[in-house]
Motif scaffolding. Sequence first.
Motif, PDB file in Angstrom:
ATOM      1  N   SER A  30       0.835  -1.210   0.000  1.00 11.09           N
ATOM      2  CA  SER A  30       0.000   0.000   0.000  1.00 11.09           C
ATOM      3  C   SER A  30       0.864   1.252   0.000  1.00 11.09           C
ATOM      4  O   SER A  30       1.859   1.336   0.725  1.00 11.09           O
ATOM      5  N   PHE A  31       0.474   2.221  -0.837  1.00  7.59           N
ATOM      6  CA  PHE A  31       1.106   3.540  -0.852  1.00  7.59           C
ATOM      7  C   PHE A  31       0.052   4.573  -0.474  1.00  7.59           C
ATOM      8  O   PHE A  31      -1.148   4.364  -0.674  1.00  7.59           O
ATOM      9  N   LEU A  32       0.511   5.702   0.065  1.00  5.07           N
ATOM     10  CA  LEU A  32      -0.430   6.722   0.493  1.00  5.07           C
ATOM     11  C   LEU A  32       0.217   8.105   0.453  1.00  5.07           C
ATOM     12  O   LEU A  32       1.401   8.249   0.149  1.00  5.07           O
ATOM     13  N   LEU A  33      -0.592   9.109   0.765  1.00  6.67           N
ATOM     14  CA  LEU A  33      -0.107  10.479   0.872  1.00  6.67           C
ATOM     15  C   LEU A  33       0.834  10.590   2.063  1.00  6.67           C
ATOM     16  O   LEU A  33       0.498  10.170   3.168  1.00  6.67           O
ATOM     17  N   ASN A  34       2.032  11.130   1.834  1.00 11.13           N
ATOM     18  CA  ASN A  34       2.996  11.304   2.905  1.00 11.13           C
ATOM     19  C   ASN A  34       2.335  12.002   4.108  1.00 11.13           C
ATOM     20  O   ASN A  34       1.725  13.057   3.945  1.00 11.13           O
ATOM     21  N   PRO A  35       2.408  11.431   5.305  1.00 13.54           N
ATOM     22  CA  PRO A  35       1.694  12.005   6.459  1.00 13.54           C
ATOM     23  C   PRO A  35       1.996  13.475   6.736  1.00 13.54           C
ATOM     24  O   PRO A  35       1.089  14.230   7.114  1.00 13.54           O
ATOM     25  N   TYR A  36       3.240  13.912   6.577  1.00 17.53           N
ATOM     26  CA  TYR A  36       3.547  15.330   6.802  1.00 17.53           C
ATOM     27  C   TYR A  36       2.848  16.216   5.767  1.00 17.53           C
ATOM     28  O   TYR A  36       2.507  17.366   6.053  1.00 17.53           O
ATOM     29  N   ASP A  37       2.616  15.658   4.574  1.00 15.97           N
ATOM     30  CA  ASP A  37       1.927  16.429   3.542  1.00 15.97           C
ATOM     31  C   ASP A  37       0.465  16.651   3.892  1.00 15.97           C
ATOM     32  O   ASP A  37      -0.160  17.595   3.402  1.00 15.97           O
ATOM     33  N   GLU A  38      -0.096  15.798   4.730  1.00 15.99           N
ATOM     34  CA  GLU A  38      -1.482  16.000   5.174  1.00 15.99           C
ATOM     35  C   GLU A  38      -1.608  17.327   5.920  1.00 15.99           C
ATOM     36  O   GLU A  38      -2.600  18.037   5.776  1.00 15.99           O
ATOM     37  N   HIS A  39      -0.593  17.644   6.726  1.00 19.54           N
ATOM     38  CA  HIS A  39      -0.597  18.924   7.444  1.00 19.54           C
ATOM     39  C   HIS A  39      -0.457  20.085   6.465  1.00 19.54           C
ATOM     40  O   HIS A  39      -1.071  21.144   6.648  1.00 19.54           O
ATOM     41  N   ALA A  40       0.353  19.885   5.420  1.00 18.33           N
ATOM     42  CA  ALA A  40       0.523  20.917   4.397  1.00 18.33           C
ATOM     43  C   ALA A  40      -0.788  21.185   3.664  1.00 18.33           C
ATOM     44  O   ALA A  40      -1.171  22.343   3.450  1.00 18.33           O
ATOM     45  N   VAL A  41      -1.493  20.114   3.290  1.00 13.05           N
ATOM     46  CA  VAL A  41      -2.771  20.271   2.581  1.00 13.05           C
ATOM     47  C   VAL A  41      -3.790  20.972   3.472  1.00 13.05           C
ATOM     48  O   VAL A  41      -4.484  21.905   3.036  1.00 13.05           O
ATOM     49  N   THR A  42      -3.881  20.549   4.707  1.00 11.75           N
ATOM     50  CA  THR A  42      -4.843  21.135   5.641  1.00 11.75           C
ATOM     51  C   THR A  42      -4.611  22.629   5.803  1.00 11.75           C
ATOM     52  O   THR A  42      -5.558  23.431   5.793  1.00 11.75           O
ATOM     53  N   GLU A  43      -3.338  23.034   5.934  1.00 13.40           N
ATOM     54  CA  GLU A  43      -3.030  24.459   6.127  1.00 13.40           C
ATOM     55  C   GLU A  43      -3.285  25.255   4.848  1.00 13.40           C
ATOM     56  O   GLU A  43      -3.785  26.386   4.897  1.00 13.40           O
ATOM     57  N   ALA A  44      -2.960  24.668   3.702  1.00 15.59           N
ATOM     58  CA  ALA A  44      -3.199  25.358   2.433  1.00 15.59           C
ATOM     59  C   ALA A  44      -4.692  25.616   2.226  1.00 15.59           C
ATOM     60  O   ALA A  44      -5.094  26.703   1.788  1.00 15.59           O
ATOM     61  N   VAL A  45      -5.519  24.629   2.548  1.00 13.42           N
ATOM     62  CA  VAL A  45      -6.967  24.788   2.404  1.00 13.42           C
ATOM     63  C   VAL A  45      -7.497  25.835   3.376  1.00 13.42           C
ATOM     64  O   VAL A  45      -8.377  26.637   3.038  1.00 13.42           O
ATOM     65  N   LYS A  46      -6.938  25.857   4.567  1.00  6.98           N
ATOM     66  CA  LYS A  46      -7.331  26.871   5.565  1.00  6.98           C
ATOM     67  C   LYS A  46      -7.051  28.281   5.041  1.00  6.98           C
ATOM     68  O   LYS A  46      -7.878  29.185   5.166  1.00  6.98           O
ATOM     69  N   ILE A  47      -5.876  28.461   4.437  1.00  9.51           N
ATOM     70  CA  ILE A  47      -5.521  29.773   3.885  1.00  9.51           C
ATOM     71  C   ILE A  47      -6.434  30.117   2.714  1.00  9.51           C
ATOM     72  O   ILE A  47      -6.887  31.250   2.560  1.00  9.51           O
TER      73      ILE A  47
END
Length: 255
Positions: A30-47
Amino acid sequence: MQIYICVKHVPDSAAHITILDKNRIDENISFLLNPYDEHAVTEAVKIKNNHPGAEVIAVCLGKNDAEKTIRSAMAMGADRGVLITSDKIHDSIVTALALKTAIEQDGTPGLIFTGKESIDAEGMQTLFRIGALFGFPVATNVINLDIEQDKAIVDCELSGGIANTYEMSLPCIIGAGRGLNTPRYPTFPDVVKSKKKPVKKIAFADLNIKVPLTGMSIVELEPLKQSREPKEIKGDSDIVAKEIVRILKQEAKVI
């Protein structure tokens, strides 16, 4: 404002990794979205939500299967994706060149997010190389971010829980740390909507990148071998406490 997130398709840390031919792994896992990138996506959407008209674009370099990771980012709120397809594993030098070129061809970045590192390579170089190529300031392990007009004010966590505050001009590169936010995981309707969002695919060769003569390659991979030998500490409480402190300082080097 166009906000780009450089995401990575990584092996699931819970998967059983098998090494093949000394320098590659069996990718039938199984491959997935890098966990640290989840924080990046969340913050980008917030902005984006605080800046009417802003757009969030997830960019990834990987095999065709990496589209799943871009879809994960879009399920978390990214508007669209760009996938640079390549069957090769590229080092951070070429990866940064590819991501920078794809972003330039796509639009004008007002802000670029990455995770502070990937859980597979843990090189922590790509974001700095992207920053150098663009000429943008870079901050990593960011645990707090405020956007004020044409600048970003960030808190970057260092070892021991210490944090430094920096002010950077926009556009800049933000390497998201775990303390930045709590990722917003998608609902089923979010996942369904993400399947309808556009993903533009670009073949790596079509970027016409001049690959530099310098580079890095994986020479050999070795499985992590953990061996634990319990050691009894004898004596009264004072002796035990002093020995524990000595071990933490001199052997574990954590204090």
